[in-house]
Enzyme design. Structure first.
Site, PDB file in Angstrom:
ATOM      1  N   SER A  70      22.908 -18.188  17.064  1.00 14.56           N
ATOM      2  CA  SER A  70      21.617 -17.762  17.533  1.00 14.56           C
ATOM      3  C   SER A  70      21.180 -16.225  17.289  1.00 14.56           C
ATOM      4  O   SER A  70      21.161 -15.964  16.147  1.00 14.56           O
ATOM      5  CB  SER A  70      21.720 -18.011  19.226  1.00 14.56           C
ATOM      6  OG  SER A  70      20.341 -17.807  19.873  1.00 14.56           O
ATOM      7  N   GLU A 115      18.550 -22.979  11.708  1.00 12.80           N
ATOM      8  CA  GLU A 115      18.402 -23.881  12.747  1.00 12.80           C
ATOM      9  C   GLU A 115      17.237 -23.162  13.688  1.00 12.80           C
ATOM     10  O   GLU A 115      17.160 -21.854  13.480  1.00 12.80           O
ATOM     11  CB  GLU A 115      19.625 -24.066  13.362  1.00 12.80           C
ATOM     12  CG  GLU A 115      20.405 -22.870  14.096  1.00 12.80           C
ATOM     13  CD  GLU A 115      20.139 -22.359  15.095  1.00 12.80           C
ATOM     14  OE1 GLU A 115      19.492 -22.960  16.166  1.00 12.80           O
ATOM     15  OE2 GLU A 115      20.247 -21.042  15.350  1.00 12.80           O
ATOM     16  N   HIS A 161      21.363 -25.121  18.473  1.00 16.43           N
ATOM     17  CA  HIS A 161      21.824 -25.169  19.938  1.00 16.43           C
ATOM     18  C   HIS A 161      22.219 -26.383  20.382  1.00 16.43           C
ATOM     19  O   HIS A 161      21.315 -27.060  21.170  1.00 16.43           O
ATOM     20  CB  HIS A 161      20.550 -24.552  20.620  1.00 16.43           C
ATOM     21  CG  HIS A 161      20.462 -23.162  20.330  1.00 16.43           C
ATOM     22  ND1 HIS A 161      20.025 -22.818  19.135  1.00 16.43           N
ATOM     23  CD2 HIS A 161      20.258 -22.034  21.093  1.00 16.43           C
ATOM     24  CE1 HIS A 161      19.694 -21.238  19.125  1.00 16.43           C
ATOM     25  NE2 HIS A 161      19.910 -20.943  20.184  1.00 16.43           N
TER      26      HIS A 161
END
Length: 346
Positions: free
Chosen positions: A140, A246, A316
């Site tokens: 992230s 992502e 995630h």
């Protein structure tokens, strides 16, 4: 991840960092492997990004590190707070610099992501990091650290769990095999839940954008974070690389905008291959006539003519893979696999 803060050129210049032309990224550094981890090693717990507002969250990370067989060492500012950040930029950077300088610490594990990692990139001591290679893992917002440190030092970093992720058994197994056993793994989407007893796969399906196989250094992470460091010396040169992306919670038009930014900046030029992971909660919603994520990927990626697929189990999601940033891998866009070409630790 709705992040709009970009590191300003004046801030980088004042920190003594030379700027590179947009889209070209940092100069290629030879890969430097960290030593493999073993039971009893000390792991530094740091907070380079968002604040940890509840102290029991930090306790959970300490428990997880201990359960993995390591000795947790909490950084001085792990529970600091400066608004939504885990302390000032100087405090957060100082914790990372101290952990890399400490010979007893063998790995760094961030508590969480959120936002803030990119802000400390100009204040890290890259000479010390280069001289003391260690495991750094997260995902992230931590993508900024993984990519920035690799770009500046050549250190192979790891896109994988951070402290407060659920430490499922399958996730732990992957981490142990890569970081402790030194195995070169081949990643393919897991069979989940009811899919294990079905004739067809419902979850974790892949979409082949362009068939074929390709080999190159694995570079990537969160799309929002990467788009925020384009044009800086903290994005590695992607020429000849396998780029993976992502994200989470982004409507299609924002994914389109960020991929367009990468395209216009030249980040997509010269790629060997491309992998798009999961984009959780990134559907078109009720928007009439919206492009789908698949439409957007076809628009931007298929014209490149390189092996590419979407739907990899990266993002995630659970279990989180432990993927080596900067290590050569081979992808098969038809089979939906990522194969490490060598161990990622010494």
């Amino acid at each position: 991840m709705r992040r709009r803060q970009l590191m300003g050129g004046l801030a980088m210049a004042s920190a003594g960092v030379s700027l590179h032309r947009p889209g070209l990224g940092a100069q290629v550094q030879p890969p430097r492997l960290p030593p493999r981890l073993k039971a009893g090693d000390e792991v530094g717990i740091v907070s380079p990004a968002g604040a940890t507002f509840e102290p029991d969250r930090l306790d959970l990370v300490v428990d997880a590190v201990s359960a993995l067989g390591f000795v947790p060492r909490v950084a001085p500012h792990a529970l600091a707070r400066y608004g939504y950040l885990a302390g000032t930029d100087a405090e957060r950077a100082a914790d990372l610099n101290a952990m890399f300088a400490n010979p007893a610490i063998r790995a760094l594990l961030p508590v969480r992501g959120d936002w803030g990692s990119a802000r400390i990139l100009p204040y890290l001591d890259y000479a010390t990091i280069r001289a003391n290679p260690k495991v750094l893992i997260g995902f992230s917002d931590i993508s900024a650290l993984l990519l920035g440190i690799h770009a500046q030092t050549g250190l192979v970093t790891f896109h994988g769990p951070h402290g407060i992720t659920p430490w499922r058994g399958d996730q732990v197994e992957l981490l142990r095999r890569v970081l402790m056993a030194g195995e070169a793994l081949t990643y393919r989407n897991p069979l989940l839940g009811a899919d294990q007893d079905r004739l067809m796969r419902d979850q974790g399906r892949i979409l082949t954008l362009t068939a074929g196989q390709a080999t190159g250094s694995l570079i990537g992470g969160n799309l929002s974070v990467i788009s925020g460091i384009v044009g800086s010396p903290y994005l590695p040169d992607t020429t000849g690389a396998i780029l993976f992306l992502e994200d989470v919670g982004e409507p299609p038009y924002r994914v389109d905008r960020m991929l367009t930014q990468l395209k216009l900046a030249g980040v997509l030029d010269g790629l060997a291959g491309f992998v798009f992971g999961q984009c959780t909660a990134c559907g078109p919603g009720a928007g009439y006539g919206s492009l789908t994520l698949a439409d957007i990927l076809r628009d931007h990626i298929q014209p490149l003519g390189i092996p590419a697929y979407a739907g990899a189990w990266i993002g995630h999601v659970e279990p989180l893979w432990t993927l080596p940033i900067g290590l050569p891998v081979r992808i098969d866009a038809s089979a939906g696999t990522i194969e490490m070409r060598s161990p990622a630790v010494l």
